[in-house]
Design an enzyme around this catalytic site. Structure first.
Site, PDB file in Angstrom:
ATOM      1  N   CYS A  42      34.222 -59.289  49.918  1.00  0.00           N
ATOM      2  CA  CYS A  42      34.464 -59.998  48.660  1.00  0.00           C
ATOM      3  C   CYS A  42      33.552 -59.518  47.540  1.00  0.00           C
ATOM      4  O   CYS A  42      33.595 -60.068  46.432  1.00  0.00           O
ATOM      5  CB  CYS A  42      34.366 -61.497  48.886  1.00  0.00           C
ATOM      6  SG  CYS A  42      35.668 -62.043  50.021  1.00  0.00           S
ATOM      7  N   HIS A  58      29.088 -66.542  42.632  1.00  0.00           N
ATOM      8  CA  HIS A  58      30.208 -66.333  43.559  1.00  0.00           C
ATOM      9  C   HIS A  58      30.854 -67.705  43.820  1.00  0.00           C
ATOM     10  O   HIS A  58      32.057 -67.826  43.774  1.00  0.00           O
ATOM     11  CB  HIS A  58      29.668 -65.712  44.840  1.00  0.00           C
ATOM     12  CG  HIS A  58      30.719 -65.197  45.765  1.00  0.00           C
ATOM     13  ND1 HIS A  58      31.780 -64.429  45.345  1.00  0.00           N
ATOM     14  CD2 HIS A  58      30.867 -65.329  47.119  1.00  0.00           C
ATOM     15  CE1 HIS A  58      32.533 -64.125  46.391  1.00  0.00           C
ATOM     16  NE2 HIS A  58      32.003 -64.659  47.473  1.00  0.00           N
ATOM     17  N   HIS A 102      39.557 -68.144  45.338  1.00  0.00           N
ATOM     18  CA  HIS A 102      38.722 -66.997  45.667  1.00  0.00           C
ATOM     19  C   HIS A 102      39.637 -65.778  45.776  1.00  0.00           C
ATOM     20  O   HIS A 102      40.421 -65.666  46.727  1.00  0.00           O
ATOM     21  CB  HIS A 102      37.999 -67.261  46.983  1.00  0.00           C
ATOM     22  CG  HIS A 102      37.015 -66.192  47.357  1.00  0.00           C
ATOM     23  ND1 HIS A 102      36.939 -64.982  46.718  1.00  0.00           N
ATOM     24  CD2 HIS A 102      36.059 -66.167  48.319  1.00  0.00           C
ATOM     25  CE1 HIS A 102      35.995 -64.240  47.268  1.00  0.00           C
ATOM     26  NE2 HIS A 102      35.440 -64.945  48.239  1.00  0.00           N
TER      27      HIS A 102
END
Lengths: 382, 191
Positions: free
Chosen positions: A144, A277, A312
């Site tokens: 990610c 994040h 996400h």
């Protein structure tokens, strides 16, 4: 040789909020989440039934989700001659493999890069390169933190004088493959991700495609490409701790942030805000707050996450959030962390469910992923 | 200036298994085949470079992985298993290895490397180029470039000063190879 400044001269995105920065920015400012019920596959067996879905895409029919998302974005790029292409994704066109296996076919057809649909992400990269008329593409995959790392690599090439322009493209989609996988790890919130909230219980998957054109400031000036912002520093690190869980002490991410600040020749006091994040998992958000305290001590500054709003977006998250960070710098405001109602004690004084005014010359944006990969970028307004 | 501090290969057919490592590898048994192969190649390169591990404190070492097919085998294994289980529950331990960067993630954990870890396309020459750039950017004091096919993996340890061979020169030689198999043949001849 004098190091070149790295300018963003073009940025575009497609997210669950819609097309372009304005749609995403106004969506975040509204405090309304774009996370909605998934109807492209059956989620009946899973803990969650929601994701940040881009509307109007077709699944397992014709073009892949990534191709559909990228189509318009790629058309509108004014591609600099000789630009390097950096392409970031975690799963690319994984639905090619889903289709092969679901239909009882050998997965050989889905991995064959000569077929029209291949789950090998380099195949999608080659299609992007062909659409942009660029050779010499590099796929970057760091979980990610993939597109954060791709931006760092592109900027490094420009600052070192090995290139004077780069196109960075990132995309990842909501597929049954990734949805079932995150569900198997018990990583999904039953409803919607609530980053930095006391009651947070997991992430929401999202999908997005984003593009950016980076140039040396000299070339941007020569070609009258107006910078929309600059990337002055970057850093990458590994937790060296666990495959799926972040290190509890935040050391790994703090190393990436320290490197980003140091590589810009900046001071910590000049960093006015952080696009975190902020996945909404218990451990990630806690780790991030610890990392921020390792870097900034008790000197709180606005921290926000966009993942309660659009989910996400995995390999696309870094580029998406870097572009949002530039908009935040331009407007001198941090968007609300959507779905944040009751701030966790660790994030008290930093994160907020309301928009916050920001100051400072720089903003940090950070991402972390499986395998313990971390990356941080230091952004500056034009 | 960057030197090749160590260079080594591991073969999938080797029976060495976890004995390749000089420190206990807690999770070796549950890893996918590619991660096992990559980690063994890194262990050999670490040894060739004269380094003792686990690094304590953790080392500011970068690791850059590359392969032609990434994690396609694990992708297929995960999704077939999920479909065969009635599309109700995926197997988490398969899903973890459905990222091209998973093998190098395992390596960072076992060896204690805190520098950048990423997967790049383009073969060993590309991975070495990225590793050298990371060192030039002062992201790491030492870097490992590792490439694999199904059958074998090669790892090159790059140091700022230690080693007989110029890392840029080796990278240039590798850039002339047609594919990763050719690159690994080249490394096999050198080692």
């Amino acid at each position: 040789m004098v190091a070149s400044e790295v300018a963003f001269v073009h940025a575009d995105m497609l997210t669950a909020y819609g097309r372009g920065m304005d749609a995403t920015w106004s969506g975040l400012l509204s405090g309304r989440s774009a996370i909605s019920k998934v109807d492209r596959f059956d989620t009946g067996a899973f803990r969650s039934h929601k994701a940040g879905i881009v509307s109007g895409l077709t699944y397992h029919k014709g073009e892949s989700l990534s191709e559909q998302m990228l189509a318009e974005l790629l058309l509108e790029i004014e591609v600099p001659s000789g630009a390097q292409l950096f392409f970031a994704t975690t799963k690319g066109e994984i639905e090619c493999l889903e289709q092969s296996i679901s239909q009882g076919l050998s997965n050989e057809s889905s991995r064959n890069s000569s077929s029209s649909c291949s789950s090998n992400p380099t195949h999608l990269m080659q299609k992007v390169g062909a659409a942009l008329g660029l050779d010499g593409a590099t796929l970057i995959s760091a979980a990610c933190a993939s597109s954060t790392s791709a931006l760092a690599r592109a900027a490094s090439e420009i600052r070192a004088g090995r290139a004077d322009a780069a196109v960075v493209v990132a995309c990842d989609s909501v597929s049954e493959f990734v949805y079932s996988g995150f569900s198997s790890l018990m990583a999904l919130d039953e409803d919607m991700a609530r980053p930095f909230d006391k009651t947070r219980s997991g992430l929401s998957i999202g999908e997005a495609a984003c593009v950016a054109v980076l140039m040396s400031a000299e070339r941007a000036k020569r070609e009258s490409r107006a910078p929309i912002g600059y990337m002055d520093g970057w850093g990458m690190s590994s937790d060296a701790n666990h495959m799926t869980g972040p290190s509890r002490d935040g050391r790994g991410l703090s190393l990436a942030m320290e490197k980003a600040i140091r590589s810009a020749g900046a001071s910590k006091s000049e960093v006015g805000s952080i696009c975190a994040h902020g996945t909404g998992t218990l451990y990630n958000d806690s780790m991030e707050m610890k990392a921020l305290r390792l870097v900034f001590g008790g000197h709180a500054r606005p921290v926000y996450s966009v993942k309660g709003g659009l989910g996400h977006t995995m390999g696309a998250a870094g580029l998406l959030e870097a572009i949002i960070t530039l908009e935040s710098l331009r407007t001198q405001s941090a968007p609300p962390t959507v779905n944040l109602k009751e701030v966790d004690a660790e994030a008290e004084g930093w994160a907020s469910g309301a928009a916050q005014a920001i100051g400072g010359r720089y903003a940090l944006t950070t991402n972390s992923g499986f395998g313990g990969a971390n990356a941080a970028l230091l952004m500056r307004a034009a | 200036m960057a030197r090749v501090a160590g260079m080594a290969m591991a073969m999938a057919s080797d029976a060495e298994g976890a004995s390749a490592f000089s420190a206990p590898f807690k999770n070796y048994g549950r890893m996918d085949d590619t991660s096992k192969l990559v980690c063994r190649a890194v262990a050999h390169a670490v040894r060739e470079a004269g380094l003792a591990y686990p690094f304590a404190p953790k080392l500011q070492a970068a690791i850059v992985g590359t392969s032609d097919e990434g994690c396609l085998d694990m992708d297929a294994l995960y999704f077939k298993d999920y479909v065969e289980c009635g599309r109700k529950l995926g197997r988490g331990n398969y899903f973890v290895y459905t990222l091209p960067s998973s093998p190098i993630g395992e390596a960072t954990i076992h060896f204690g490397m805190e520098g950048p870890s990423l997967f790049v396309s383009g073969g060993l020459a590309s991975a070495m180029g990225t590793a050298l750039a990371l060192m030039q950017d002062e992201e790491a004091e030492l870097a490992f470039a590792v490439a694999n096919t199904k059958d074998r993996a090669a790892c090159i340890a790059i140091s700022a000063s230690k080693g007989a061979m110029d890392a840029h020169e080796l990278r240039s030689r590798l850039a002339g190879a047609a594919n990763i198999d050719d690159e690994l043949d080249m490394i096999g001849r050198i080692t």
